[in-house]
Motif scaffolding. Structure first.
Motif, PDB file in Angstrom:
ATOM      1  N   UNK A 152       0.855  -1.197   0.000  1.00 40.27           N
ATOM      2  CA  UNK A 152       0.000   0.000   0.000  1.00 40.27           C
ATOM      3  C   UNK A 152       0.887   1.242   0.000  1.00 40.27           C
ATOM      4  N   UNK A 153       1.340   1.696  -1.165  1.00 39.27           N
ATOM      5  CA  UNK A 153       2.300   2.808  -1.223  1.00 39.27           C
ATOM      6  C   UNK A 153       1.802   4.097  -0.574  1.00 39.27           C
ATOM      7  N   UNK A 154       0.509   4.387  -0.666  1.00 44.97           N
ATOM      8  CA  UNK A 154      -0.016   5.619  -0.072  1.00 44.97           C
ATOM      9  C   UNK A 154       0.098   5.556   1.447  1.00 44.97           C
ATOM     10  N   UNK A 155      -0.357   4.461   2.030  1.00 41.55           N
ATOM     11  CA  UNK A 155      -0.259   4.303   3.485  1.00 41.55           C
ATOM     12  C   UNK A 155       1.198   4.237   3.925  1.00 41.55           C
ATOM     13  N   UNK A 156       2.048   3.602   3.094  1.00 38.54           N
ATOM     14  CA  UNK A 156       3.473   3.510   3.427  1.00 38.54           C
ATOM     15  C   UNK A 156       4.108   4.892   3.486  1.00 38.54           C
ATOM     16  N   UNK A 157       3.753   5.771   2.535  1.00 42.05           N
ATOM     17  CA  UNK A 157       4.309   7.123   2.513  1.00 42.05           C
ATOM     18  C   UNK A 157       3.869   7.915   3.743  1.00 42.05           C
ATOM     19  N   UNK A 158       2.612   7.773   4.125  1.00 43.57           N
ATOM     20  CA  UNK A 158       2.119   8.473   5.315  1.00 43.57           C
ATOM     21  C   UNK A 158       2.825   7.967   6.567  1.00 43.57           C
ATOM     22  N   UNK A 159       2.969   6.656   6.667  1.00 45.01           N
ATOM     23  CA  UNK A 159       3.654   6.067   7.815  1.00 45.01           C
ATOM     24  C   UNK A 159       5.111   6.532   7.863  1.00 45.01           C
ATOM     25  N   UNK A 160       5.796   6.538   6.704  1.00 40.04           N
ATOM     26  CA  UNK A 160       7.202   6.942   6.670  1.00 40.04           C
ATOM     27  C   UNK A 160       7.369   8.393   7.087  1.00 40.04           C
ATOM     28  N   UNK A 161       6.488   9.275   6.615  1.00 39.54           N
ATOM     29  CA  UNK A 161       6.572  10.688   6.992  1.00 39.54           C
ATOM     30  C   UNK A 161       6.418  10.848   8.496  1.00 39.54           C
ATOM     31  N   UNK A 162       5.516  10.084   9.076  1.00 34.61           N
ATOM     32  CA  UNK A 162       5.308  10.156  10.522  1.00 34.61           C
ATOM     33  C   UNK A 162       6.526   9.628  11.275  1.00 34.61           C
ATOM     34  N   UNK A 163       7.095   8.535  10.781  1.00 35.22           N
ATOM     35  CA  UNK A 163       8.272   7.946  11.428  1.00 35.22           C
ATOM     36  C   UNK A 163       9.473   8.881  11.384  1.00 35.22           C
ATOM     37  N   UNK A 164       9.658   9.535  10.264  1.00 36.32           N
ATOM     38  CA  UNK A 164      10.852  10.359  10.055  1.00 36.32           C
ATOM     39  C   UNK A 164      10.692  11.787  10.546  1.00 36.32           C
ATOM     40  N   UNK A 165       9.452  12.232  10.737  1.00 38.11           N
ATOM     41  CA  UNK A 165       9.229  13.605  11.165  1.00 38.11           C
ATOM     42  C   UNK A 165       9.491  14.617  10.081  1.00 38.11           C
ATOM     43  N   UNK A 166       9.416  14.195   8.818  1.00 43.48           N
ATOM     44  CA  UNK A 166       9.613  15.113   7.703  1.00 43.48           C
ATOM     45  C   UNK A 166       8.735  14.687   6.538  1.00 43.48           C
ATOM     46  N   UNK A 167       8.280  15.657   5.777  1.00 38.44           N
ATOM     47  CA  UNK A 167       7.474  15.388   4.595  1.00 38.44           C
ATOM     48  C   UNK A 167       8.327  15.236   3.338  1.00 38.44           C
ATOM     49  N   UNK A 168       9.649  15.362   3.450  1.00 34.24           N
ATOM     50  CA  UNK A 168      10.507  15.242   2.275  1.00 34.24           C
ATOM     51  C   UNK A 168      10.406  13.838   1.691  1.00 34.24           C
ATOM     52  N   UNK A 169      10.033  13.729   0.438  1.00 33.03           N
ATOM     53  CA  UNK A 169       9.934  12.401  -0.166  1.00 33.03           C
ATOM     54  C   UNK A 169      11.308  11.863  -0.559  1.00 33.03           C
TER      55      UNK A 169
END
Length: 401
Positions: free
Chosen positions: A105-122
């Motif tokens: 689920x790439x969309x959910x993965x991106x949201x989870x990653x942003x939360x984990x990293x504390x940054x919205x930088x893709x």
């Protein structure tokens, strides 16, 4: 979610993926501090970590302060995605759980990653001027991105924008250079900073060979050994069968032992369990497991070897820096996708030195590598040191005293 707001100005910041256990990334900040003496640096990654137990640094999370200079220290930073970065910062159990939950689920993965990293930088390891103090300097030093053409457009656009803001940028291989040239960005080549490891830390590494776990293989294999490493990508049955066959032939034809080490303990890196399987199937007494994950122990193990065989780029480059034979292994599922080890060797090494080989070609490549004259290897190492020094001289004047 919002990006953290940087506060007051900080000293120069070295930025990279040394917030997780990976051999080359742990080495970079040591090299930068040695090559830029007399300067105060802070060390920043994506999260706060303390890697000093492994020879690394105490690392802060980028974004709490506005640095006067931000130096991307090297590595395959341009193409690392937020999802990849977030997973590699977890422990093995956490990584397995995240992959099971989000990989499809790439969309959910991106949201989870942003939360984990504390940054919205893709492209999280590509930081731009919004991080800097006004008038600050933005440096990209010998960065890589061989899979640039396989990235999503949004990732490439973000990275292009930031690279276009840089006061200085260099890339470490011809594939990255060509991909960026096609995007209208023309950056010079610079060898990976690890080519300087023997020049900067040769005495320290030599002394380490006589202490701790590094002594054991030197005693067990008085005729010499090869430093062997391969990632978890080589763990399928057919690949292990080929490794056993080829490495058995290497042992028989060279008389050298094998010492298996891990170049990275972060998720998607090396699996010590595979070494255990390999050792059970190779002739008794011919193979040892090197358990230390300390950066300097790994450097000393490679430096004391007769050569390095593995999938790690920095295992190869540390061998190169010490004028030693090296063979890089191509993962079985690589297909036609570009590989950073091969790209580096094509860019900087003589044709007589083997580049990337499949597991079925190991014995032939090792024999070829061992036959390369020592003078050729030493001249190559010296040439790359000069290339690196020349490149670094182009941007050090941009840094405030």
């Amino acid at each position: 979610m919002k990006n953290p707001q940087p506060s007051v100005s900080a000293p120069s910041v070295l930025f990279g993926a040394f917030d997780r256990h990976n051999f080359g990334d742990l080495l970079f900040p040591h090299l930068m501090t040695a090559l830029l003496p007399g300067r105060a640096f802070a060390f920043a990654g994506l999260v706060e970590r303390d890697l000093r137990a492994f020879g690394g640094h105490r690392v802060r999370a980028l974004g709490a302060e506005r640095p006067l200079q931000l130096i991307h220290v090297g590595g395959e930073l341009l193409t690392c995605t937020a999802w990849q970065a977030a997973v590699m910062l977890l422990d093995p159990a956490g990584a397995a759980a995240a992959i099971a939950r989000y990989d499809a689920d790439p969309v959910a993965a991106a949201e989870w990653a942003a939360d984990q990293l504390g940054t919205l930088r893709i492209a999280p390891y590509v930081a731009g001027r919004d991080i800097l103090a006004p008038g600050g300097k933005l440096i990209f030093n010998a960065v890589g991105g061989v899979e640039w053409c396989h990235l999503p457009l949004a990732h490439r656009e973000v990275a292009k924008t930031v690279l276009g803001q840089a006061d200085w940028a260099s890339v470490r291989d011809h594939l990255t250079q060509a991909a960026l040239q096609a995007e209208g960005l023309d950056f010079p080549l610079c060898p990976d900073p690890a080519v300087m490891v023997a020049a900067c830390f040769g005495e320290r590494i030599a002394a380490r060979q006589h202490h701790g776990e590094v002594q054991t293989p030197r005693t067990d294999f008085p005729q010499g050994y090869l430093a062997l490493q391969f990632s978890a990508d080589f763990g399928d049955d057919a690949t292990l069968d080929a490794l056993v066959r080829e490495l058995s032939q290497v042992i028989a034809s060279t008389g050298l032992g094998l010492v298996c080490y891990r170049a990275g303990a972060a998720p998607w890196h090396d699996d010590a369990g595979l070494y255990g399987i390999l050792r059970q199937r190779l002739p008794p007494g011919t193979t040892r497991l090197f358990e230390s994950l300390n950066l300097w122990d790994i450097c000393a193990l490679i430096a004391a070897s007769r050569g390095a065989v593995g999938s790690s780029l920095h295992g190869r480059i540390v061998a190169l820096a010490h004028g030693l034979p090296r063979v890089s292994l191509v993962p079985p599922q690589q297909g036609d996708r570009p590989l950073k080890t091969t790209a580096f060797a094509e860019t900087w090494e003589p044709d007589s030195v083997p580049r990337g080989v499949t597991v079925d070609e190991i014995e032939h490549a090792v024999i070829q590598a061992l036959a390369v004259p020592a003078a050729v290897l030493q001249d190559n190492a010296a040439h790359l040191r000069e290339c690196y020094r020349h490149s670094q001289a182009q941007w050090t004047g941009l840094l405030a005293v």
